[in-house]
Design a protein around this motif. Sequence first.
Motif, PDB file in Angstrom:
ATOM      1  N   ALA A 140     -23.904 -27.324 -38.050  1.00 25.42           N
ATOM      2  CA  ALA A 140     -23.551 -27.776 -36.774  1.00 25.42           C
ATOM      3  C   ALA A 140     -22.853 -29.199 -36.681  1.00 25.42           C
ATOM      4  O   ALA A 140     -22.894 -30.072 -37.831  1.00 25.42           O
ATOM      5  CB  ALA A 140     -24.929 -27.947 -35.951  1.00 25.42           C
ATOM      6  N   ARG A 141     -21.830 -29.567 -35.782  1.00 23.51           N
ATOM      7  CA  ARG A 141     -21.414 -30.844 -35.658  1.00 23.51           C
ATOM      8  C   ARG A 141     -21.686 -31.326 -34.245  1.00 23.51           C
ATOM      9  O   ARG A 141     -21.574 -30.322 -33.338  1.00 23.51           O
ATOM     10  CB  ARG A 141     -20.052 -30.904 -36.073  1.00 23.51           C
ATOM     11  CG  ARG A 141     -18.828 -30.487 -34.791  1.00 23.51           C
ATOM     12  CD  ARG A 141     -17.443 -30.711 -35.410  1.00 23.51           C
ATOM     13  NE  ARG A 141     -16.584 -30.323 -34.324  1.00 23.51           N
ATOM     14  CZ  ARG A 141     -16.102 -30.807 -33.446  1.00 23.51           C
ATOM     15  NH1 ARG A 141     -16.258 -32.245 -33.363  1.00 23.51           N
ATOM     16  NH2 ARG A 141     -15.219 -30.726 -32.655  1.00 23.51           N
ATOM     17  N   LEU A 142     -21.584 -32.267 -33.931  1.00 19.67           N
ATOM     18  CA  LEU A 142     -21.908 -32.802 -32.675  1.00 19.67           C
ATOM     19  C   LEU A 142     -20.734 -33.634 -32.050  1.00 19.67           C
ATOM     20  O   LEU A 142     -19.706 -34.143 -32.855  1.00 19.67           O
ATOM     21  CB  LEU A 142     -23.072 -33.928 -32.575  1.00 19.67           C
ATOM     22  CG  LEU A 142     -24.575 -33.187 -33.072  1.00 19.67           C
ATOM     23  CD1 LEU A 142     -25.498 -34.114 -33.254  1.00 19.67           C
ATOM     24  CD2 LEU A 142     -24.933 -32.149 -31.838  1.00 19.67           C
ATOM     25  N   GLY A 143     -20.618 -33.771 -30.516  1.00 20.74           N
ATOM     26  CA  GLY A 143     -19.586 -34.692 -30.309  1.00 20.74           C
ATOM     27  C   GLY A 143     -20.022 -36.258 -30.118  1.00 20.74           C
ATOM     28  O   GLY A 143     -21.003 -36.651 -30.917  1.00 20.74           O
ATOM     29  N   ALA A 144     -19.070 -36.760 -29.490  1.00 23.71           N
ATOM     30  CA  ALA A 144     -19.271 -38.571 -29.305  1.00 23.71           C
ATOM     31  C   ALA A 144     -20.683 -38.638 -28.592  1.00 23.71           C
ATOM     32  O   ALA A 144     -21.319 -37.797 -27.825  1.00 23.71           O
ATOM     33  CB  ALA A 144     -18.143 -39.160 -28.485  1.00 23.71           C
ATOM     34  N   ASP A 145     -21.610 -39.733 -29.278  1.00 25.35           N
ATOM     35  CA  ASP A 145     -22.794 -40.079 -28.770  1.00 25.35           C
ATOM     36  C   ASP A 145     -23.645 -38.818 -28.764  1.00 25.35           C
ATOM     37  O   ASP A 145     -24.726 -38.676 -28.068  1.00 25.35           O
ATOM     38  CB  ASP A 145     -22.556 -40.274 -27.134  1.00 25.35           C
ATOM     39  CG  ASP A 145     -21.751 -41.832 -27.014  1.00 25.35           C
ATOM     40  OD1 ASP A 145     -21.754 -42.434 -27.998  1.00 25.35           O
ATOM     41  OD2 ASP A 145     -21.011 -41.924 -25.928  1.00 25.35           O
ATOM     42  N   ARG A 146     -23.469 -38.179 -29.684  1.00 20.71           N
ATOM     43  CA  ARG A 146     -24.517 -36.895 -30.164  1.00 20.71           C
ATOM     44  C   ARG A 146     -24.727 -35.945 -29.074  1.00 20.71           C
ATOM     45  O   ARG A 146     -25.460 -35.232 -28.721  1.00 20.71           O
ATOM     46  CB  ARG A 146     -25.970 -37.592 -30.479  1.00 20.71           C
ATOM     47  CG  ARG A 146     -25.795 -38.222 -31.730  1.00 20.71           C
ATOM     48  CD  ARG A 146     -27.303 -38.720 -32.102  1.00 20.71           C
ATOM     49  NE  ARG A 146     -28.320 -37.535 -32.420  1.00 20.71           N
ATOM     50  CZ  ARG A 146     -28.493 -36.894 -33.534  1.00 20.71           C
ATOM     51  NH1 ARG A 146     -27.139 -37.231 -34.365  1.00 20.71           N
ATOM     52  NH2 ARG A 146     -29.219 -36.054 -33.674  1.00 20.71           N
ATOM     53  N   LYS A 147     -23.396 -35.663 -28.381  1.00 25.14           N
ATOM     54  CA  LYS A 147     -23.374 -34.522 -27.301  1.00 25.14           C
ATOM     55  C   LYS A 147     -23.329 -33.442 -27.897  1.00 25.14           C
ATOM     56  O   LYS A 147     -22.663 -32.902 -29.059  1.00 25.14           O
ATOM     57  CB  LYS A 147     -21.975 -34.948 -26.351  1.00 25.14           C
ATOM     58  CG  LYS A 147     -21.979 -36.370 -25.737  1.00 25.14           C
ATOM     59  CD  LYS A 147     -23.244 -36.318 -24.624  1.00 25.14           C
ATOM     60  CE  LYS A 147     -23.240 -37.735 -23.715  1.00 25.14           C
ATOM     61  NZ  LYS A 147     -24.360 -37.931 -22.862  1.00 25.14           N
ATOM     62  N   PRO A 148     -23.802 -32.319 -27.184  1.00 26.83           N
ATOM     63  CA  PRO A 148     -23.865 -30.995 -27.587  1.00 26.83           C
ATOM     64  C   PRO A 148     -22.520 -30.313 -27.613  1.00 26.83           C
ATOM     65  O   PRO A 148     -21.595 -31.004 -26.935  1.00 26.83           O
ATOM     66  CB  PRO A 148     -24.741 -30.130 -26.910  1.00 26.83           C
ATOM     67  CG  PRO A 148     -25.701 -31.253 -26.186  1.00 26.83           C
ATOM     68  CD  PRO A 148     -24.899 -32.262 -26.297  1.00 26.83           C
ATOM     69  N   LEU A 149     -22.122 -29.656 -28.425  1.00 22.61           N
ATOM     70  CA  LEU A 149     -20.807 -28.856 -28.504  1.00 22.61           C
ATOM     71  C   LEU A 149     -20.943 -27.300 -28.398  1.00 22.61           C
ATOM     72  O   LEU A 149     -22.182 -26.730 -28.903  1.00 22.61           O
ATOM     73  CB  LEU A 149     -20.115 -28.973 -29.830  1.00 22.61           C
ATOM     74  CG  LEU A 149     -19.655 -30.610 -30.008  1.00 22.61           C
ATOM     75  CD1 LEU A 149     -18.968 -30.575 -31.340  1.00 22.61           C
ATOM     76  CD2 LEU A 149     -18.480 -31.182 -28.889  1.00 22.61           C
TER      77      LEU A 149
END
Length: 557
Positions: A140-149
């Motif tokens: 998994a990777r996350l978006g800016a500010d640990r936002k879900p993707l």
Amino acid sequence: MPSRRRHSAHILAATLIWQSGLAVCATAAVAAQDPPLTVRIAIDAAANRHPISPLIYGLSFATTQTLRALRAPINRSGGNSASAYNWRLDARNAGKDWYFESLPVNPEDINDQFGERFVALTQAAGAVPMLTIPMLGRVARLGADRKPLASFSIVKYGPQQSRDVRGLADAGNGIAQNGEPIAGNDPNDASVPHDPQDETGRIKELVSKFGAAGPRNERYYLMDNEPSLWQLIHRDIHPVGAHASEIAGKVIAYARAVKAADPEARIVAPEEWGWQGYRYSGFDQQYAIAHGLDHPPDREHETHGMDYVPWLLAQWKQAGHPIDVFSLHFYPQGGEYSETGAAETPAIELSRNRSTRDLWDPDYKDPTWINSVVALIPRMRKWVDTYYYPGTPIALTEYNWGADATMNGATAQADLLGIFGREGLDIATRWGAPAPSTPVYKAFKLYRNYDGNGSAFGATSIADAVPDPDQVASFAALRDGDGAMTVTVINKQLDRAADVKFVLDHFADNGRAEAWQLARNAIARLPDAAYAGGLLHATLPPQSVTLFVVRGAAMGG
């Protein structure tokens, strides 16, 4: 398969009471229409003796409090989200279970723990942690500010049949409105590449915090989760079913990566999901959807006619000794385990009573789509003895017979724990920790901590024969320390008492027995009773589990 996130009425209301060495059933209101079933149980303390592994009483995602209360010795962190867990970000991808979303781990949710917090909370209870090592090739990777993707963004890939209305509204289910699965998505949308060396770094971090694995610091690493279902659960990352050779090679590579950082760690594989997953690779299972199983490619060209799982064992033996524990998953397939909370019916309850035979009985043909003899525990033992190294520990790292909130679920769970010990299973971790309010939780407690002071079922299994285990099952063991004989008797009958006569061989002829009984979702201590001439008699209410602790007079009882 279960998601990785996670009533029957008594005709007879009865309490076990002792009178002159006999147990009789006292009805609270309505008498049973049928007389008690007469059952003779023969127990021989000198026959079929073997140790019971304490690791069969394991759980998954159990809290420190639950582990302590049930004296659970091992705790598993696994499931679908673990297959794409990114330890550097502390993030997971839920796959098909929740809109293929990559999500930050919630540190307050026990079911979200795949890393250091899980090891810490497990060890705080004196239990052994089992962690899953992802082998998908991406995590998994996350978006800016640990936002879900989202793996299947609606903005990017268009309208879909379903979307996440409770969280990430842009996350679709990957099925276009015309019913066709969306193909050719970019895996970089919600994941990043991952390889065995990355897991070496993870294990080094764990070793630095918790010490290296060893006899006093056991640690088990599971090689992913149900890899022959990747193309279903994680098709955003691995849309083509894994070939048998892919899984064989990946387990070898990731096992070496783990042991490079923690040489005494225990490697557990292949973690496959069920009957089809034992026989066919993910590639063949995917192929079969369109073409059937007449000429599955992997079976013809890679495993050369062998079932998939024993072929894996043979490959691993050729590679040396990459795995330390042989593991499978199993769930009954007749509706006994239901994620949807489907209403219990007498037919389902009777099926639950019978279906535990799938784990041991060579004469029981599973009546579901399996349509074959499973006899899983002896089958697993035969596979490792034939294709790997004889004596390799065998584990059932996911199982669940459902109905946590009913006494039928409790009698099934008690039956399973007895079967594990009698059949010589080495490790078992139930999928999900039952809530303390449930009968299934209390079934565990009856085996592990029935009096709240650590008293438990015995550690040496002995012969215990019953006429029909679908109605009344029984398991006996000798306890270390005080030498007591412990006997768990399970009256599975839905609405009929059982009049049980025990014949005790090669044990003191006279003595006393104490009894602890789980009935109507409560554990009660019953009055002790004397027994004589090696004979003990009890009448047990329907849908009950009773633990007898028998102490012979010669032992000071």
